[in-house]
Design an enzyme around this catalytic site. Structure first.
Site, PDB file in Angstrom:
ATOM      1  N   HIS A   1       0.843  -1.206   0.000  1.00  0.00           N
ATOM      2  CA  HIS A   1       0.000   0.000   0.000  1.00  0.00           C
ATOM      3  C   HIS A   1       0.873   1.248   0.000  1.00  0.00           C
ATOM      4  CE1 HIS A   1       1.168  -0.416   4.206  1.00  0.00           C
ATOM      5  NE2 HIS A   1       0.902   0.885   4.348  1.00  0.00           N
TER       6      HIS A   1
ATOM      7  N   ASP B   1       0.624   5.161   1.900  1.00  0.00           N
ATOM      8  CA  ASP B   1      -0.150   5.801   2.970  1.00  0.00           C
ATOM      9  C   ASP B   1      -0.927   6.971   2.367  1.00  0.00           C
ATOM     10  OD1 ASP B   1       0.981   3.958   4.631  1.00  0.00           O
ATOM     11  OD2 ASP B   1       2.369   5.340   5.619  1.00  0.00           O
TER      12      ASP B   1
ATOM     13  N   HIS C   1       4.751   0.198   0.048  1.00  0.00           N
ATOM     14  CA  HIS C   1       5.456  -0.615   1.044  1.00  0.00           C
ATOM     15  C   HIS C   1       4.531  -1.705   1.568  1.00  0.00           C
ATOM     16  CE1 HIS C   1       3.628   2.874   3.074  1.00  0.00           C
ATOM     17  NE2 HIS C   1       3.555   2.147   4.175  1.00  0.00           N
TER      18      HIS C   1
ATOM     19  N   ARG D   1       5.808  -9.146  15.652  1.00  0.00           N
ATOM     20  CA  ARG D   1       6.446  -7.870  15.380  1.00  0.00           C
ATOM     21  C   ARG D   1       5.495  -6.755  15.812  1.00  0.00           C
ATOM     22  NH1 ARG D   1       6.407  -4.254  11.060  1.00  0.00           N
ATOM     23  NH2 ARG D   1       8.400  -3.197  10.744  1.00  0.00           N
TER      24      ARG D   1
HETATM   25  O1  LIG Z   1       4.592  -1.979  10.496  1.00  0.00           O
HETATM   26  C1  LIG Z   1       5.235  -1.373   9.659  1.00  0.00           C
HETATM   27  O2  LIG Z   1       6.465  -1.417   9.597  1.00  0.00           O
HETATM   28  C2  LIG Z   1       4.536  -0.565   8.597  1.00  0.00           C
HETATM   29  C3  LIG Z   1       3.171  -0.133   8.980  1.00  0.00           C
HETATM   30  C4  LIG Z   1       2.477   0.600   7.894  1.00  0.00           C
HETATM   31  O3  LIG Z   1       2.921   0.681   6.780  1.00  0.00           O
HETATM   32  C5  LIG Z   1       1.179   1.243   8.170  1.00  0.00           C
HETATM   33  O4  LIG Z   1       0.623   1.068   9.273  1.00  0.00           O
HETATM   34  O5  LIG Z   1       0.681   1.952   7.255  1.00  0.00           O
HETATM   35 FE   LIG Z   2       1.974   2.227   5.611  1.00  0.00          FE
END
Ligand SMILES: O=C(O)CCC(=O)C(=O)O
Ligand SMILES: [Fe+2]
Length: 534
Positions: free
Chosen positions: A278, A280, A334, A344
């Protein structure tokens, strides 16, 4: 993946030490780990240990500390049971064949901004990282380590609650639906995220606060994050020759969100993402991740694993900043890979404006049309509901202005057919049509008008060239012949993310309503052609 996991685990002995501290003193783990006494471990005298040994100890400690904090109840969401139909008989996400290299994000020490000799270069480094990577990591950011550590502790505790409690109970006085898990709209594995999250609108932190620790920590952290985000906006706006005031005034703290993520270990990591690919939708994101590997970003058409560094904060540019900067700063795709053994945690602060805020590109004519954040957000939600994924900024591109200097040229249409889908391609002339197909800029996916196509099937695509098109060469080569477009249909594929439009949107948007019938006729004719040849 495994090797990277080991390296990353072993890098952070401090984190390991904090795991060890979770284990009650009475518990002995020394028998599990080749004679190291608990005392020694608690002191974290680990520097002399080999990486493999450290990894072994880390997972022992993790298991023990998890067993200690969550002895009986199951706190992980029921992914396998709930999404059973998706797992049965569906293909894996197919990332195994990709060679994913590890990368270190550009590292920027923000204390240089306070040094008269260094400030200009530091600003330039930020602008370069935002333009070339869309991602960078920062140190000396002003957010106290202790505050981040407290938030992490609270975060772990929140996720350690029994699953039922997380879904049924309101988190303090935050919004009802702040707890989320999986992907309710997923109709295929590639749209499912193996993760859970508390998505907290910071507007709710103004409500009468309970005196709970988590509330206080969120309150304190959001103030610090807002300050940091504003500082970055100032620098990035300056890099565009713009003033960041408008954005800062509209992205006030109560418009922003904090997202606490947990990625539980996943028994089928090859089949499902921790978080699906996605971009952001915000202006800017500040991410605090732990030591477990998982985050990947796309650069130059290839995926890279971000080497985790829990001592830095990761900054990434969001869609709104990409549009506002007229594409100079990149909102980069990403994702998070799931991990078979380790859980994690991460925290993301999303800098968002109010819904009414209008985003207008820094250069005119802009690559994107003017839009409000509310409108964009609605569009994203609608796309996710309809198609299983976000289309994003592509919807707002001024294709025609890009392709041709004429304000409203006579459009030229042709069709691209892939195995399962049919695409309508629109351009100002055969020449730009050729260019567009090669650079994948102006293609529109066509679900309506009776087409039996699978909306979720995307063609496999070679990475489009981002080099400036040599239209003269194309013109000479193809010289506007009909044949060139027919030939395109056979072998030029388009970027699915860039290609997905609903025809009616396109027609509305580009004021070609009058051509609707012509488009439909073309599609019918093309379909008959397809039927005849198959
Ligand atoms: O957890 C991560 O490293 C990325 C989280 C992420 O991309 C998001 O919450 O939009
Ligand atoms: Fe993100």
């Amino acid at each position: 993946m495994k090797v990277l996991g080991i390296v990353s685990e072993a890098r952070d002995l401090n984190q390991f030490a904090s795991f060890i501290k979770c284990i009650p003193a009475t518990q002995s783990i020394s028998k599990h780990i080749k004679g190291y006494s608990f005392g020694e471990l608690k002191e974290a005298k680990l520097v002399s240990l080999g990486r493999m040994e450290v990894l072994g100890i880390v997972s022992e400690a993790r298991e023990l500390s998890q067993a200690h904090t969550a002895p009986v109840m199951d706190h992980s969401p029921p992914f396998l049971a709930t999404y059973k139909s998706l797992f049965d008989g569906q293909q894996a996400i197919d990332t195994d064949t990709e060679v994913v290299e590890c990368c270190d994000l550009p590292l920027i020490d923000l204390s240089r901004l306070n040094d008269v000799l260094e400030a200009a270069q530091c600003k330039q480094d930020i602008v370069t990282a935002a333009s070339e990577w869309g991602f960078f990591q920062i140190v000396s950011h002003g957010i106290p380590d202790g505050l981040l550590a407290r938030l992490r502790e609270e975060q772990v505790q929140m996720f350690r609650q029994p699953f039922k409690q997380k879904t049924s109970e309101k988190l303090l006085d935050f919004d009802d639906d702040s707890y989320r898990w999986g992907t309710p709209t997923a109709t295929s594995l590639k749209h499912l995220s193996w993760s859970e999250a508390y998505h907290i609108p910071l507007s709710s932190s103004n409500k009468p606060a309970t005196s709970s620790t988590i509330r206080c920590v969120i309150e304190e952290l959001s103030l610090a994050m807002t300050q940091l985000a504003n500082q970055l906006v100032d620098t990035l706006a300056e890099g565009l020759g713009r003033d960041g005031t408008y954005m800062k005034e509209n992205c006030t703290r109560n418009m922003c969100y904090l997202r606490l993520n947990r990625y539980p270990p996943c028994p089928i990591p090859a089949q499902v993402f921790g978080l699906v690919p996605h971009t952001d939708s915000d202006f800017l994101t500040i991410l605090c991740q732990d030591e477990v590997i998982g985050l990947q970003l796309k650069k130059g058409g290839r995926w890279f694993t971000v080497r985790p560094n829990p001592n830095t904060l990761v900054i990434n540019i969001g869609d709104l900043f990409q549009a506002w900067s007229n594409g100079l700063y990149k909102s980069v795709e990403h994702r998070v890979m799931s991990n078979p053994h380790l859980e994690r945690f991460s925290v993301a602060y999303f800098m968002c404006p109010s819904n009414e805020t209008v985003i207008e590109s820094s250069a005119q004519p802009g690559t994107y049309r003017k839009f409000s954040f509310g409108e964009y957000r609605q569009q994203v939600q609608q796309d996710v509901r309809r198609m299983g994924h976000k289309v994003g900024l592509t919807r707002l591109r001024h294709h025609f202005h890009l392709c041709s200097p004429a304000p409203l040229p006579t459009p030229f249409f042709f069709l691209l057919q892939t195995k399962k889908s049919l695409f309508l391609h629109m351009a100002a002339s055969p020449v730009t049509a050729v260019w567009n197909a090669r650079t994948s800029h102006a293609s529109f996916y066509l679900p309506p008008v009776g087409l039996q196509v699978d909306e979720r099937e995307s063609p496999t695509v070679p990475q489009p060239s981002t080099a400036a098109p040599d239209t003269t060469a194309f013109y000479a080569q193809d010289s506007g012949e009909e044949a060139s477009t027919t030939q395109l249909a056979a072998d030029r594929m388009i970027q699915p993310r860039d290609a997905i439009y609903a025809a009616d949107d396109v027609v509305d948007q580009l004021r070609y309503k009058a051509l609707q019938e012509q488009i439909e006729q073309m599609i019918r004719a093309a379909l008959q052609g397809v039927a005849r040849t198959s």
